[in-house]
Design a protein around this motif. Structure first.
Motif, PDB file in Angstrom:
ATOM      1  N   LEU A 167       0.849  -1.189   0.000  1.00  0.00           N
ATOM      2  CA  LEU A 167       0.000   0.000   0.000  1.00  0.00           C
ATOM      3  C   LEU A 167       0.883   1.237   0.000  1.00  0.00           C
ATOM      4  O   LEU A 167       1.894   1.283   0.713  1.00  0.00           O
ATOM      5  CB  LEU A 167      -0.886  -0.003   1.246  1.00  0.00           C
ATOM      6  N   LEU A 168       0.517   2.236  -0.775  1.00  0.00           N
ATOM      7  CA  LEU A 168       1.216   3.516  -0.783  1.00  0.00           C
ATOM      8  C   LEU A 168       0.888   4.243   0.515  1.00  0.00           C
ATOM      9  O   LEU A 168      -0.267   4.570   0.772  1.00  0.00           O
ATOM     10  CB  LEU A 168       0.775   4.355  -1.977  1.00  0.00           C
ATOM     11  N   ASP A 169       1.885   4.471   1.349  1.00  0.00           N
ATOM     12  CA  ASP A 169       1.708   5.173   2.617  1.00  0.00           C
ATOM     13  C   ASP A 169       2.383   6.526   2.494  1.00  0.00           C
ATOM     14  O   ASP A 169       3.609   6.640   2.563  1.00  0.00           O
ATOM     15  CB  ASP A 169       2.319   4.359   3.758  1.00  0.00           C
ATOM     16  N   GLU A 170       1.575   7.563   2.302  1.00  0.00           N
ATOM     17  CA  GLU A 170       2.136   8.897   2.098  1.00  0.00           C
ATOM     18  C   GLU A 170       2.712   9.493   3.375  1.00  0.00           C
ATOM     19  O   GLU A 170       3.545  10.388   3.302  1.00  0.00           O
ATOM     20  CB  GLU A 170       1.080   9.817   1.484  1.00  0.00           C
ATOM     21  N   TYR A 214       6.121   2.445   0.102  1.00  0.00           N
ATOM     22  CA  TYR A 214       5.150   1.379  -0.108  1.00  0.00           C
ATOM     23  C   TYR A 214       5.369   0.383   1.024  1.00  0.00           C
ATOM     24  O   TYR A 214       6.480  -0.087   1.233  1.00  0.00           O
ATOM     25  CB  TYR A 214       5.349   0.708  -1.470  1.00  0.00           C
ATOM     26  N   VAL A 215       4.305   0.087   1.759  1.00  0.00           N
ATOM     27  CA  VAL A 215       4.396  -0.791   2.928  1.00  0.00           C
ATOM     28  C   VAL A 215       3.540  -2.035   2.697  1.00  0.00           C
ATOM     29  O   VAL A 215       2.544  -1.984   1.967  1.00  0.00           O
ATOM     30  CB  VAL A 215       3.944  -0.060   4.219  1.00  0.00           C
ATOM     31  N   PRO A 216       3.924  -3.168   3.304  1.00  0.00           N
ATOM     32  CA  PRO A 216       3.113  -4.382   3.137  1.00  0.00           C
ATOM     33  C   PRO A 216       1.676  -4.166   3.619  1.00  0.00           C
ATOM     34  O   PRO A 216       1.450  -3.549   4.664  1.00  0.00           O
ATOM     35  CB  PRO A 216       3.832  -5.414   4.005  1.00  0.00           C
ATOM     36  N   LEU A 217       0.726  -4.647   2.838  1.00  0.00           N
ATOM     37  CA  LEU A 217      -0.688  -4.528   3.187  1.00  0.00           C
ATOM     38  C   LEU A 217      -1.042  -5.680   4.120  1.00  0.00           C
ATOM     39  O   LEU A 217      -1.193  -6.819   3.695  1.00  0.00           O
ATOM     40  CB  LEU A 217      -1.556  -4.564   1.927  1.00  0.00           C
ATOM     41  N   ASP A 218      -1.153  -5.369   5.394  1.00  0.00           N
ATOM     42  CA  ASP A 218      -1.495  -6.380   6.395  1.00  0.00           C
ATOM     43  C   ASP A 218      -2.979  -6.261   6.743  1.00  0.00           C
ATOM     44  O   ASP A 218      -3.656  -5.337   6.286  1.00  0.00           O
ATOM     45  CB  ASP A 218      -0.600  -6.253   7.628  1.00  0.00           C
ATOM     46  N   PRO A 219      -3.520  -7.183   7.530  1.00  0.00           N
ATOM     47  CA  PRO A 219      -4.948  -7.134   7.864  1.00  0.00           C
ATOM     48  C   PRO A 219      -5.377  -5.832   8.548  1.00  0.00           C
ATOM     49  O   PRO A 219      -6.482  -5.351   8.327  1.00  0.00           O
ATOM     50  CB  PRO A 219      -5.140  -8.334   8.795  1.00  0.00           C
ATOM     51  N   GLY A 277     -12.565   3.212   6.024  1.00  0.00           N
ATOM     52  CA  GLY A 277     -12.361   4.627   5.733  1.00  0.00           C
ATOM     53  C   GLY A 277     -11.375   5.340   6.649  1.00  0.00           C
ATOM     54  O   GLY A 277     -11.167   6.546   6.479  1.00  0.00           O
ATOM     55  N   ARG A 278     -10.772   4.634   7.587  1.00  0.00           N
ATOM     56  CA  ARG A 278      -9.767   5.302   8.448  1.00  0.00           C
ATOM     57  C   ARG A 278      -8.536   5.702   7.647  1.00  0.00           C
ATOM     58  O   ARG A 278      -7.902   6.701   7.950  1.00  0.00           O
ATOM     59  CB  ARG A 278      -9.364   4.400   9.610  1.00  0.00           C
ATOM     60  N   LEU A 279      -8.192   4.898   6.647  1.00  0.00           N
ATOM     61  CA  LEU A 279      -7.059   5.209   5.768  1.00  0.00           C
ATOM     62  C   LEU A 279      -7.589   5.705   4.444  1.00  0.00           C
ATOM     63  O   LEU A 279      -8.381   5.038   3.788  1.00  0.00           O
ATOM     64  CB  LEU A 279      -6.193   3.970   5.523  1.00  0.00           C
ATOM     65  N   ARG A 280      -7.130   6.869   4.050  1.00  0.00           N
ATOM     66  CA  ARG A 280      -7.541   7.415   2.754  1.00  0.00           C
ATOM     67  C   ARG A 280      -6.549   6.983   1.709  1.00  0.00           C
ATOM     68  O   ARG A 280      -5.348   7.019   1.923  1.00  0.00           O
ATOM     69  CB  ARG A 280      -7.600   8.925   2.838  1.00  0.00           C
ATOM     70  N   ILE A 281      -7.071   6.566   0.560  1.00  0.00           N
ATOM     71  CA  ILE A 281      -6.180   6.137  -0.518  1.00  0.00           C
ATOM     72  C   ILE A 281      -6.347   7.022  -1.720  1.00  0.00           C
ATOM     73  O   ILE A 281      -7.313   7.589  -2.010  1.00  0.00           O
ATOM     74  CB  ILE A 281      -6.391   4.669  -0.900  1.00  0.00           C
TER      75      ILE A 281
END
Length: 95
Positions: free
Chosen positions: A69-72, A77-82, A91-95
């Protein structure tokens, strides 16, 4: 989402890839998700099977490949974990 195939023996460098994407693409074109694959799935006419990839989406429970996942906030870019997956869904994380 972008699907990537790394050269044998290479690993994804999340911060370096973020800097590369940041320099070359406008923000609206940055891939928000990455999917690492052993090889690209192709049709008989050597076209990428994009429809199948889109249908599978980015659910880590459904996709066997590593997802990122792109983590601004960390500029990587970080691993997409559960936990991140749940944050995207609710919706806590905006993409």
């Amino acid at each position: 989402m972008a699907a990537l195939v790394l050269r044998p023996g290479c690993q994804l460098d999340g911060p370096a890839l973020y800097r590369h994407v940041e320099q070359l693409l406008p923000p609206y074109a940055w891939p928000r998700f990455l999917r690492l694959q052993e090889r690209l799935a192709m049709t008989e006419t050597f076209k990428q099977q994009k429809v199948r990839l889109a249908q599978e989406g980015f659910d880590p429970a459904r996709v066997p490949d590593p997802l990122f996942l792109l983590d601004e906030t960390t500029k990587a870019y970080v691993p997409l974990d559960p936990t991140l997956w749940e944050g995207v869904l609710d919706g806590r994380l905006r993409i």
